[in-house]
Design an enzyme around this catalytic site. Sequence first.
Site, PDB file in Angstrom:
ATOM      1  N   ASP A  59      68.051  46.548 120.723  1.00 47.74           N
ATOM      2  CA  ASP A  59      69.440  46.877 120.484  1.00 47.74           C
ATOM      3  C   ASP A  59      70.620  47.418 119.657  1.00 47.74           C
ATOM      4  O   ASP A  59      70.313  47.655 118.598  1.00 47.74           O
ATOM      5  CB  ASP A  59      70.274  45.776 121.427  1.00 47.74           C
ATOM      6  CG  ASP A  59      70.215  44.909 122.613  1.00 47.74           C
ATOM      7  OD1 ASP A  59      69.607  46.247 123.430  1.00 47.74           O
ATOM      8  OD2 ASP A  59      70.754  43.361 122.853  1.00 47.74           O
TER       9      ASP A  59
ATOM     10  N   ASP B 199      70.654  49.059 128.831  1.00 49.89           N
ATOM     11  CA  ASP B 199      71.520  47.717 129.531  1.00 49.89           C
ATOM     12  C   ASP B 199      72.500  49.228 130.174  1.00 49.89           C
ATOM     13  O   ASP B 199      73.179  48.924 131.201  1.00 49.89           O
ATOM     14  CB  ASP B 199      71.922  47.398 128.653  1.00 49.89           C
ATOM     15  CG  ASP B 199      71.235  46.085 127.961  1.00 49.89           C
ATOM     16  OD1 ASP B 199      70.308  46.178 128.940  1.00 49.89           O
ATOM     17  OD2 ASP B 199      71.502  46.136 126.524  1.00 49.89           O
TER      18      ASP B 199
END
EC number: 3.4.23.36
Length: 165
Positions: free
Chosen positions: A121, A139
């Site tokens: 991330d 995401d």
Amino acid sequence: MNLSKTGLPFLWISAVAFFTDLITKLAVVKNFSLYESINILPFFNLTYVRNHGAAFSFLADHAGWQKYFFILLALVVSFMILFFLYKNQATQKLQNTGYALMVGGALANAADRAYHGFVVDFFDFYWQQWHYPVFNIADVAICIGAGLLAIDAFKQNDKKESKQN
């Protein structure tokens, strides 16, 4: 059944989401040290973190079984969505686009999890001392896909109500 009349041709969107996510993750892993952060805007950093759980690091603190659980979950859900795309008509553009984005995002995070054992991330939005959970392009694709499905559901509901009146 003619496959071009189904939702399956929308899978090119899945491929774009999948490869864009993996390329950006590769760039982050190659160019950042873990937890390294570069400020881009007064409310946005690029920060390399590893997520061993799911959204918002859900189940990240468990013994490792969650890796296999989330990979399996992504595969099962993706196959279900592929079935929905197969059953959908090509004219259901909003729904097909939403499904395709969700498949691309889910499979990209599953591939990352299978290769690394975690998800990379790097989008870090914040305000003063408060930071939103760090996330990635997969995401974003999943969330936009879910949003498109919600919009489509409301549009379908409006169509049904106008036909009843």
